[in-house]
Motif scaffolding. Structure first.
Motif, PDB file in Angstrom:
ATOM      1  N   THR A 179      -4.356   7.163  -2.371  1.00 56.75           N
ATOM      2  CA  THR A 179      -3.782   5.722  -1.698  1.00 56.75           C
ATOM      3  C   THR A 179      -3.933   4.859  -2.889  1.00 56.75           C
ATOM      4  O   THR A 179      -4.676   5.090  -3.980  1.00 56.75           O
ATOM      5  CB  THR A 179      -4.750   5.510  -0.697  1.00 56.75           C
ATOM      6  OG1 THR A 179      -5.960   5.312  -1.026  1.00 56.75           O
ATOM      7  CG2 THR A 179      -4.546   6.389   0.564  1.00 56.75           C
ATOM      8  N   TYR A 233      -3.476   0.349  -3.427  1.00 62.71           N
ATOM      9  CA  TYR A 233      -3.114  -1.033  -2.836  1.00 62.71           C
ATOM     10  C   TYR A 233      -2.794  -1.981  -3.888  1.00 62.71           C
ATOM     11  O   TYR A 233      -3.481  -1.910  -5.087  1.00 62.71           O
ATOM     12  CB  TYR A 233      -4.424  -1.395  -1.955  1.00 62.71           C
ATOM     13  CG  TYR A 233      -4.854  -0.430  -0.822  1.00 62.71           C
ATOM     14  CD1 TYR A 233      -5.828   0.830  -1.250  1.00 62.71           C
ATOM     15  CD2 TYR A 233      -4.122  -0.478   0.443  1.00 62.71           C
ATOM     16  CE1 TYR A 233      -5.913   1.566  -0.273  1.00 62.71           C
ATOM     17  CE2 TYR A 233      -4.519   0.322   1.282  1.00 62.71           C
ATOM     18  CZ  TYR A 233      -5.622   1.591   0.982  1.00 62.71           C
ATOM     19  OH  TYR A 233      -5.862   2.374   2.079  1.00 62.71           O
ATOM     20  N   LEU A 243      -0.908   1.250   8.889  1.00 62.55           N
ATOM     21  CA  LEU A 243      -1.306   0.378   7.995  1.00 62.55           C
ATOM     22  C   LEU A 243      -2.551  -0.609   8.814  1.00 62.55           C
ATOM     23  O   LEU A 243      -1.950  -1.544   9.600  1.00 62.55           O
ATOM     24  CB  LEU A 243      -0.641  -0.831   7.380  1.00 62.55           C
ATOM     25  CG  LEU A 243      -1.238  -1.607   6.265  1.00 62.55           C
ATOM     26  CD1 LEU A 243      -1.411  -0.772   5.019  1.00 62.55           C
ATOM     27  CD2 LEU A 243      -0.023  -2.509   5.742  1.00 62.55           C
ATOM     28  N   THR A 253      -6.057  -0.686   5.224  1.00 62.15           N
ATOM     29  CA  THR A 253      -6.150   0.786   4.825  1.00 62.15           C
ATOM     30  C   THR A 253      -4.881   1.603   5.450  1.00 62.15           C
ATOM     31  O   THR A 253      -4.522   1.157   6.361  1.00 62.15           O
ATOM     32  CB  THR A 253      -7.341   1.454   5.691  1.00 62.15           C
ATOM     33  OG1 THR A 253      -8.645   0.509   5.500  1.00 62.15           O
ATOM     34  CG2 THR A 253      -7.525   2.778   5.524  1.00 62.15           C
ATOM     35  N   LYS A 307      -6.949  -4.951  -1.230  1.00 57.32           N
ATOM     36  CA  LYS A 307      -7.974  -4.050  -1.635  1.00 57.32           C
ATOM     37  C   LYS A 307      -9.134  -4.418  -0.484  1.00 57.32           C
ATOM     38  O   LYS A 307      -9.638  -5.692  -0.821  1.00 57.32           O
ATOM     39  CB  LYS A 307      -8.389  -4.031  -2.982  1.00 57.32           C
ATOM     40  CG  LYS A 307      -7.211  -2.969  -3.614  1.00 57.32           C
ATOM     41  CD  LYS A 307      -7.640  -3.071  -5.170  1.00 57.32           C
ATOM     42  CE  LYS A 307      -6.578  -2.090  -5.951  1.00 57.32           C
ATOM     43  NZ  LYS A 307      -6.967  -2.200  -7.313  1.00 57.32           N
ATOM     44  N   ALA A 338       0.817  -1.096   0.043  1.00 55.62           N
ATOM     45  CA  ALA A 338      -0.014  -0.025   0.057  1.00 55.62           C
ATOM     46  C   ALA A 338       0.915   1.246  -0.047  1.00 55.62           C
ATOM     47  O   ALA A 338       2.033   1.317   0.480  1.00 55.62           O
ATOM     48  CB  ALA A 338      -0.825  -0.064   1.367  1.00 55.62           C
TER      49      ALA A 338
END
Length: 120
Positions: free
Chosen positions: A57, A59, A80, A68, A64, A48
Motif C-alpha cells: 500500500t 499513501y 478507504l 487506510t 499518512k 492511496a
C-alpha cells in the motif's frame, strides 16, 4: 472494469468516513486499486493505492497515519477508511483500477466519484 464509488458525505473536522468501491468484474481482483481526489480549482491528486493481494500500500504524505486503504477480493471491493478528517480533505473522491499493477498507476478505469465535505 466498471467501478462504483460510495460512502461520501458531510462530516465535521476530526470525524471519520469510509468510502467503498465496488467492481462489476472479477478481473478487478488482479488489478492494483487506488483512490484519487479532486478539490475545486485543483488538479486531481493521488491519495492511496493498494496492489492486488494487499501486500503493498502507499499513501500521499498528507493522509499518512489518517487514511487506510484495504480490499476484499472475494467481494470485488476496495475501501478507504478516513479518520481525523480535515477541511482540506474536502474533494470528490474517485476509485480507480490499474492493469499494470502499479499502486501509483497509471489508472485506466475510474468510478464516478463521491463527494466528501469536511466542515470546520
Amino acid at each position: 472494469v466498471q467501478l462504483q464509488a460510495s460512502g461520501g458525505g458531510l462530516v465535521q473536522a476530526g470525524g471519520s468516513l469510509t468510502l467503498s468501491c465496488a467492481a462489476a468484474s472479477h478481473t478487478y481482483k488482479t488489478y492494483a486499486a487506488g483512490w484519487l481526489r479532486q478539490a475545486p480549482g485543483r488538479e486531481r491528486e493521488f491519495v492511496a493505492g493498494i496492489n492486488w493481494d494487499s501486500s503493498s500500500t502507499t499513501y500521499t504524505d498528507s493522509v499518512k497515519g489518517r487514511f487506510t486503504i484495504s480490499r476484499d477480493n472475494g467481494k470485488n471491493m476496495v475501501y478507504l477508511k478516513m479518520n481525523s478528517l480535515r477541511p482540506e480533505d474536502t474533494a470528490v473522491y474517485y476509485c480507480a483500477a490499474s492493469r499494470s499493477g502499479n499502486v501509483r498507476g497509471p489508472y485506466e478505469y475510474w468510478g464516478q466519484g463521491t463527494q466528501v465535505t469536511v466542515s470546520s
